[in-house]
Design an enzyme around this catalytic site. Structure first.
Site, PDB file in Angstrom:
ATOM      1  N   ALA A  40      11.113   0.445 -12.120  1.00  0.00           N
ATOM      2  CA  ALA A  40      12.294   1.006 -12.792  1.00  0.00           C
ATOM      3  C   ALA A  40      13.085   1.782 -11.755  1.00  0.00           C
ATOM      4  CB  ALA A  40      11.878   1.940 -13.925  1.00  0.00           C
ATOM      5  N   LYS A  54      13.627  17.781 -18.769  1.00  0.00           N
ATOM      6  CA  LYS A  54      14.732  18.435 -19.484  1.00  0.00           C
ATOM      7  C   LYS A  54      14.760  18.006 -20.949  1.00  0.00           C
ATOM      8  CE  LYS A  54      14.743  20.109 -16.217  1.00  0.00           C
ATOM      9  NZ  LYS A  54      14.162  20.003 -14.885  1.00  0.00           N
ATOM     10  N   GLY A 149      11.385   9.471  -1.215  1.00  0.00           N
ATOM     11  CA  GLY A 149      11.110  10.647  -2.042  1.00  0.00           C
ATOM     12  C   GLY A 149       9.850  11.413  -1.697  1.00  0.00           C
ATOM     13  N   SER A 150       9.223  11.945  -2.743  1.00  0.00           N
ATOM     14  CA  SER A 150       8.068  12.819  -2.536  1.00  0.00           C
ATOM     15  C   SER A 150       7.003  12.562  -3.587  1.00  0.00           C
ATOM     16  CB  SER A 150       8.528  14.278  -2.620  1.00  0.00           C
ATOM     17  OG  SER A 150       9.063  14.530  -3.905  1.00  0.00           O
ATOM     18  N   GLY A 190       5.975  24.788 -12.533  1.00  0.00           N
ATOM     19  CA  GLY A 190       5.049  25.592 -13.331  1.00  0.00           C
ATOM     20  C   GLY A 190       5.755  26.321 -14.458  1.00  0.00           C
ATOM     21  N   ASP A 318      14.197  13.658  -0.550  1.00  0.00           N
ATOM     22  CA  ASP A 318      12.969  14.470  -0.474  1.00  0.00           C
ATOM     23  C   ASP A 318      12.128  14.149   0.761  1.00  0.00           C
ATOM     24  OD1 ASP A 318      13.589  15.602  -2.902  1.00  0.00           O
ATOM     25  OD2 ASP A 318      11.748  14.981  -3.933  1.00  0.00           O
ATOM     26  N   HIS A 455      38.347  33.380 -23.030  1.00  0.00           N
ATOM     27  CA  HIS A 455      37.594  34.322 -23.860  1.00  0.00           C
ATOM     28  C   HIS A 455      37.378  33.710 -25.252  1.00  0.00           C
ATOM     29  CE1 HIS A 455      36.243  38.071 -25.606  1.00  0.00           C
ATOM     30  NE2 HIS A 455      37.050  37.845 -26.624  1.00  0.00           N
TER      31      HIS A 455
HETATM   32  P1  FAD Z   1      12.590   9.969  -5.522  1.00  0.00           P
HETATM   33  O1  FAD Z   1      13.316  10.334  -6.742  1.00  0.00           O
HETATM   34  O2  FAD Z   1      11.182  10.421  -5.401  1.00  0.00           O
HETATM   35  O3  FAD Z   1      12.673   8.394  -5.419  1.00  0.00           O
HETATM   36  C1  FAD Z   1      12.010   7.671  -4.434  1.00  0.00           C
HETATM   37  C2  FAD Z   1      11.681   6.301  -4.973  1.00  0.00           C
HETATM   38  O4  FAD Z   1      11.199   5.524  -3.891  1.00  0.00           O
HETATM   39  C3  FAD Z   1      10.576   6.279  -6.026  1.00  0.00           C
HETATM   40  O5  FAD Z   1      11.041   5.674  -7.208  1.00  0.00           O
HETATM   41  C4  FAD Z   1       9.449   5.491  -5.389  1.00  0.00           C
HETATM   42  O6  FAD Z   1       8.790   4.631  -6.321  1.00  0.00           O
HETATM   43  C5  FAD Z   1      10.207   4.655  -4.383  1.00  0.00           C
HETATM   44  N1  FAD Z   1       9.402   4.207  -3.248  1.00  0.00           N
HETATM   45  C6  FAD Z   1       8.537   4.934  -2.485  1.00  0.00           C
HETATM   46  N2  FAD Z   1       8.010   4.160  -1.515  1.00  0.00           N
HETATM   47  C7  FAD Z   1       8.559   2.932  -1.651  1.00  0.00           C
HETATM   48  C8  FAD Z   1       8.431   1.718  -0.964  1.00  0.00           C
HETATM   49  N3  FAD Z   1       7.631   1.587   0.099  1.00  0.00           N
HETATM   50  N4  FAD Z   1       9.152   0.648  -1.391  1.00  0.00           N
HETATM   51  C9  FAD Z   1       9.969   0.748  -2.460  1.00  0.00           C
HETATM   52  N5  FAD Z   1      10.132   1.871  -3.156  1.00  0.00           N
HETATM   53  C10 FAD Z   1       9.442   2.952  -2.750  1.00  0.00           C
HETATM   54  N6  FAD Z   1      15.406  18.069  -9.112  1.00  0.00           N
HETATM   55  C11 FAD Z   1      16.568  18.554  -9.579  1.00  0.00           C
HETATM   56  O7  FAD Z   1      17.558  18.603  -8.836  1.00  0.00           O
HETATM   57  N7  FAD Z   1      16.695  19.000 -10.866  1.00  0.00           N
HETATM   58  C12 FAD Z   1      15.648  18.980 -11.718  1.00  0.00           C
HETATM   59  O8  FAD Z   1      15.785  19.379 -12.877  1.00  0.00           O
HETATM   60  C13 FAD Z   1      14.409  18.487 -11.254  1.00  0.00           C
HETATM   61  N8  FAD Z   1      13.338  18.446 -12.081  1.00  0.00           N
HETATM   62  C14 FAD Z   1      12.160  17.939 -11.612  1.00  0.00           C
HETATM   63  C15 FAD Z   1      11.064  17.940 -12.468  1.00  0.00           C
HETATM   64  C16 FAD Z   1       9.856  17.447 -12.031  1.00  0.00           C
HETATM   65  C17 FAD Z   1       8.688  17.443 -12.974  1.00  0.00           C
HETATM   66  C18 FAD Z   1       9.737  16.916 -10.709  1.00  0.00           C
HETATM   67  C19 FAD Z   1       8.432  16.328 -10.230  1.00  0.00           C
HETATM   68  C20 FAD Z   1      10.814  16.915  -9.852  1.00  0.00           C
HETATM   69  C21 FAD Z   1      12.041  17.443 -10.284  1.00  0.00           C
HETATM   70  N9  FAD Z   1      13.149  17.502  -9.459  1.00  0.00           N
HETATM   71  C22 FAD Z   1      14.327  18.016  -9.918  1.00  0.00           C
HETATM   72  C23 FAD Z   1      13.104  17.008  -8.078  1.00  0.00           C
HETATM   73  C24 FAD Z   1      13.732  15.593  -8.003  1.00  0.00           C
HETATM   74  O9  FAD Z   1      13.052  14.744  -8.875  1.00  0.00           O
HETATM   75  C25 FAD Z   1      13.687  15.069  -6.577  1.00  0.00           C
HETATM   76  O10 FAD Z   1      14.246  16.009  -5.691  1.00  0.00           O
HETATM   77  C26 FAD Z   1      14.457  13.774  -6.475  1.00  0.00           C
HETATM   78  O11 FAD Z   1      13.943  12.798  -7.342  1.00  0.00           O
HETATM   79  C27 FAD Z   1      14.435  13.240  -5.031  1.00  0.00           C
HETATM   80  O12 FAD Z   1      15.146  12.057  -4.955  1.00  0.00           O
HETATM   81  P2  FAD Z   1      14.805  10.941  -3.879  1.00  0.00           P
HETATM   82  O13 FAD Z   1      15.760   9.831  -4.140  1.00  0.00           O
HETATM   83  O14 FAD Z   1      14.748  11.537  -2.535  1.00  0.00           O
HETATM   84  O15 FAD Z   1      13.318  10.462  -4.199  1.00  0.00           O
HETATM   85  P1  NAI Z   2       7.496  25.133  -5.808  1.00  0.00           P
HETATM   86  O1  NAI Z   2       7.488  25.121  -4.351  1.00  0.00           O
HETATM   87  O2  NAI Z   2       8.729  25.386  -6.563  1.00  0.00           O
HETATM   88  O3  NAI Z   2       6.443  26.210  -6.358  1.00  0.00           O
HETATM   89  C1  NAI Z   2       5.112  26.210  -5.970  1.00  0.00           C
HETATM   90  C2  NAI Z   2       4.523  27.579  -6.287  1.00  0.00           C
HETATM   91  O4  NAI Z   2       3.133  27.499  -6.129  1.00  0.00           O
HETATM   92  C3  NAI Z   2       5.024  28.679  -5.361  1.00  0.00           C
HETATM   93  O5  NAI Z   2       5.364  29.800  -6.115  1.00  0.00           O
HETATM   94  C4  NAI Z   2       3.839  28.937  -4.442  1.00  0.00           C
HETATM   95  O6  NAI Z   2       3.785  30.247  -3.957  1.00  0.00           O
HETATM   96  C5  NAI Z   2       2.703  28.622  -5.379  1.00  0.00           C
HETATM   97  N1  NAI Z   2       1.456  28.211  -4.724  1.00  0.00           N
HETATM   98  C6  NAI Z   2       1.308  27.422  -3.625  1.00  0.00           C
HETATM   99  N2  NAI Z   2       0.003  27.246  -3.363  1.00  0.00           N
HETATM  100  C7  NAI Z   2      -0.695  27.920  -4.318  1.00  0.00           C
HETATM  101  C8  NAI Z   2      -2.080  28.100  -4.593  1.00  0.00           C
HETATM  102  N3  NAI Z   2      -3.019  27.535  -3.833  1.00  0.00           N
HETATM  103  N4  NAI Z   2      -2.423  28.845  -5.665  1.00  0.00           N
HETATM  104  C9  NAI Z   2      -1.483  29.419  -6.460  1.00  0.00           C
HETATM  105  N5  NAI Z   2      -0.156  29.281  -6.233  1.00  0.00           N
HETATM  106  C10 NAI Z   2       0.229  28.536  -5.187  1.00  0.00           C
HETATM  107  O7  NAI Z   2       6.832  23.722  -6.200  1.00  0.00           O
HETATM  108  P2  NAI Z   2       6.751  22.960  -7.586  1.00  0.00           P
HETATM  109  O8  NAI Z   2       7.008  23.891  -8.715  1.00  0.00           O
HETATM  110  O9  NAI Z   2       5.500  22.186  -7.550  1.00  0.00           O
HETATM  111  O10 NAI Z   2       7.985  21.966  -7.489  1.00  0.00           O
HETATM  112  C11 NAI Z   2       8.052  20.982  -6.435  1.00  0.00           C
HETATM  113  C12 NAI Z   2       9.447  20.648  -6.108  1.00  0.00           C
HETATM  114  O11 NAI Z   2      10.100  19.987  -7.164  1.00  0.00           O
HETATM  115  C13 NAI Z   2      10.251  21.887  -5.785  1.00  0.00           C
HETATM  116  O12 NAI Z   2      10.579  21.846  -4.419  1.00  0.00           O
HETATM  117  C14 NAI Z   2      11.465  21.820  -6.612  1.00  0.00           C
HETATM  118  O13 NAI Z   2      12.612  21.906  -5.823  1.00  0.00           O
HETATM  119  C15 NAI Z   2      11.417  20.460  -7.306  1.00  0.00           C
HETATM  120  N6  NAI Z   2      11.716  20.682  -8.717  1.00  0.00           N
HETATM  121  C16 NAI Z   2      12.961  21.106  -9.047  1.00  0.00           C
HETATM  122  C17 NAI Z   2      13.267  21.399 -10.348  1.00  0.00           C
HETATM  123  C18 NAI Z   2      14.614  21.913 -10.664  1.00  0.00           C
HETATM  124  O14 NAI Z   2      15.497  21.784  -9.833  1.00  0.00           O
HETATM  125  N7  NAI Z   2      14.838  22.463 -11.841  1.00  0.00           N
HETATM  126  C19 NAI Z   2      12.294  21.250 -11.427  1.00  0.00           C
HETATM  127  C20 NAI Z   2      11.013  20.845 -10.945  1.00  0.00           C
HETATM  128  C21 NAI Z   2      10.762  20.554  -9.646  1.00  0.00           C
END
Ligand code: FAD
Ligand code: NAI
Length: 476
Positions: A40, A54, A149-150, A190, A318, A455
């Protein structure tokens, strides 16, 4: 078999970075293929990140509102309110599926070729693909963009099984509300996912290694946010690390210690969420063989134009340095596509990338924090304005917490140029756009304060915080 036509650009990864870059490059007239292995489009963000989280944040917020706030607004729900978790999850999946299919539609419209499979660097100018439906493909590419990505970073003492010890992916699809949930990591994931399950009925305890939550967020805003979350009955164990975990009788036991050593304890939970960060996804791409250099943190090393150490191979999102955010990945993808197409000289100002935490209330930040300004020795002026003094926030007051929080504005003391905006409060994620634009345009806080704001709106709090940097706000 080999794909017929050589491509101007092959993108590996169809997340918000890769898919946006593909569309942009095609719009600029390039022949583009996007290779994605998950089956997908939309990447982490649409499938297991931004969008499903969300959806659940909004649904669980509505539930909490109905339970705690409707009565205050004169809406009686005589039969009471209850959760239908399967229906909530279906709504989440409908949102995800609608949006991921939408990207397939955009690919067709813009004539981007979509290849379903895992891509890796082949010989020079070649991407080798292991197709999802079986077989292999080789695509000739003038340029290659890595946008893979990550993935969740592992926490060795607490191995994820996605059932009782979950990552964010498992936390998005629990089939029942756990009675007790422990969240390891007081960061974005978290607190967002912890809020979802707390609202749905779990007792949530956050274990955070540092002595504060959301490291990197302006401390005054983080402290205010922390107080609000505690009032919402989220529990915290700060300055604490998990040293071991085990499963016993359907429960998870976590051995914890003070981060700096010392006091030990054991916590029990039905579900543990590991949310201690994410790491770049670089496996199986043939990077080493191709000579693509990585930095010390395992990210692909790129220059300001997203060029890797190998000619015509670029990387964005990422998988490179910078915040792991969907909008950052998208902007890098668009700029990189322009660079490859030879149009524009775009660059991304990382100081203007906003960060939003989608809890209730939300937290949104852009530019420098007060701590960063102090560290850099910048003389600054500061203005704050509480939502408690904003008429719209007061009127909408929901469960007493709509009017909590504040806007904080930081400006250069001499020039009044806006250096940072930090908000904890209702709709902070939408309000921050004004600060982002102001910083991009080099605006002063006086510019914001002299701009007419409708306002009654929450945005008046932003204006009043700007007024407060060089004088007094009207309503506080
Ligand atoms: P990704 O979205 O990780 O996409 C990379 C894609 O590459 C994947 O689909 C993977 O399957 C594919 N891929 C990997 N290796 C290969 C390969 N060899 N061949 C083909 N395909 C491959 N960010 C926000 O800004 N706002 C948010 O609200 C937010 N909420 C989040 C909530 C959660 C639970 C998580 C985990 C992350 C959230 N993030 C949020 C972070 C956001 O999802 C990432 O920063 C973003 O998706 C990064 O985009 P990207 O295109 O770099 O990589
Ligand atoms: P994060 O980096 O935001 O938070 C990780 C937290 O875990 C930190 O507070 C850190 O101090 C703590 N930590 C690290 N090691 C630990 C340990 N051993 N024990 C206890 N605490 C520990 O990472 P998170 O929340 O996993 O998100 C990952 C990425 O996804 C972020 O970089 C974020 O940018 C992205 N993301 C963005 C969202 C958004 O934009 N709304 C929503 C969700 C994710």
């Amino acid at each position: 078999f080999a794909s017929a036509a050589p491509q101007d650009l092959v993108i590996i990864g169809g997340g918000p970075g890769g898919y946006a870059a593909a569309i942009k490059a095609a719009q600029l007239g390039l022949k583009v293929t996007c290779v994605e292995k998950r089956g997908a489009l939309g990447g982490t963000c649409l499938n297991v990140g931004c969008i499903p989280s969300k959806a659940l944040l909004h649904s669980s917020h509505l539930f909490e509102e109905a339970k705690n706030s409707f009565g205050k607004h004169g809406i009686d729900i005589n039969g009471g309110v209850d959760i239908n978790l399967p229906a909530m999850m279906k709504h989440k999946m409908d949102s995800v599926n609608g949006l991921t299919k939408g990207i397939e539609g955009l690919f067709k419209k813009n004539k981007v070729t979509y290849v379903r499979g895992a891509g890796k660097l082949g010989g020079p100018g070649e991407v080798a693909v292991e197709l999802i439906d079986g077989g292999q493909d080789k695509i000739q590419a003038k340029n290659i963009m890595i946008a893979t990505g990550s993935e969740v970073a592992k926490l060795p003492p607490v191995p994820v099984d996605e059932e009782v010890i979950v990552s964010s992916t498992g936390a998005l699809k629990l089939d029942k509300v756990p009675e007790k949930m422990i969240v390891i990591g007081g960061g974005v994931i978290g607190l967002e996912m912890g809020s979802v399950w707390r609202r749905l009925g779990s007792q949530v305890t956050v274990v955070e290694f540092l002595d504060r939550i959301v490291p990197g967020v302006d401390k005054e805003i983080a402290d205010s946010f922390f107080r609000i979350l505690k009032k919402q009955k989220m529990k915290f164990k700060l300055g604490t690390k998990v040293v071991a975990s085990r499963k016993e009788g359907g429960k998870v036991l976590l051995d914890i210690e003070a981060s700096k050593g010392g006091k030990a304890d054991t916590l029990e939970a039905d579900v543990v969420l590991v949310a201690t960060g994410r790491r770049p996804f670089t496996h199986g791409l043939g990077l080493e063989e191709a000579g693509v250099k990585m930095d010390k943190m395992g990210r692909i090393d790129v220059d300001d134009s997203f060029r890797t150490s190998v000619p015509n191979v670029y990387a964005i999102g990422d998988v490179i340095k910078g915040p792991m955010l969907a909008h950052k990945a998208e902007d890098e993808g668009l700029i990189c596509a322009e660079i490859i197409a030879g149009v524009g000289t775009g660059h991304l100002d990382y100081n203007c990338v906003p960060g939003v935490i989608y809890t209730h209330p939300e937290v949104a930040t852009v530019g420098k924090t007060e701590e960063e300004l102090k560290e850099d020795g910048v003389e600054y002026s500061k203005g704050t304005f509480p939502f408690m003094a904003n008429s719209r926030a007061r009127t909408n007051d929901v469960g007493g917490d709509f009017a909590q929080g504040m806007v904080k504005v930081l400006a250069d003391k001499k020039t009044d140029k806006l250096l940072g905006m930090h908000i904890v409060g209702p709709n902070a994620g939408e309000l921050i756009a004004e600060g982002v634009l102001a910083i991009e345009y080099g605006a002063s806080t006086e510019d914001i304060a002299r701009t007419c704001h409708a306002h009654p709106t929450l945005s008046e709090a932003t204006r009043e915080a700007a007024m407060a940097t060089h004088g007094k706000p009207i309503h506080f």
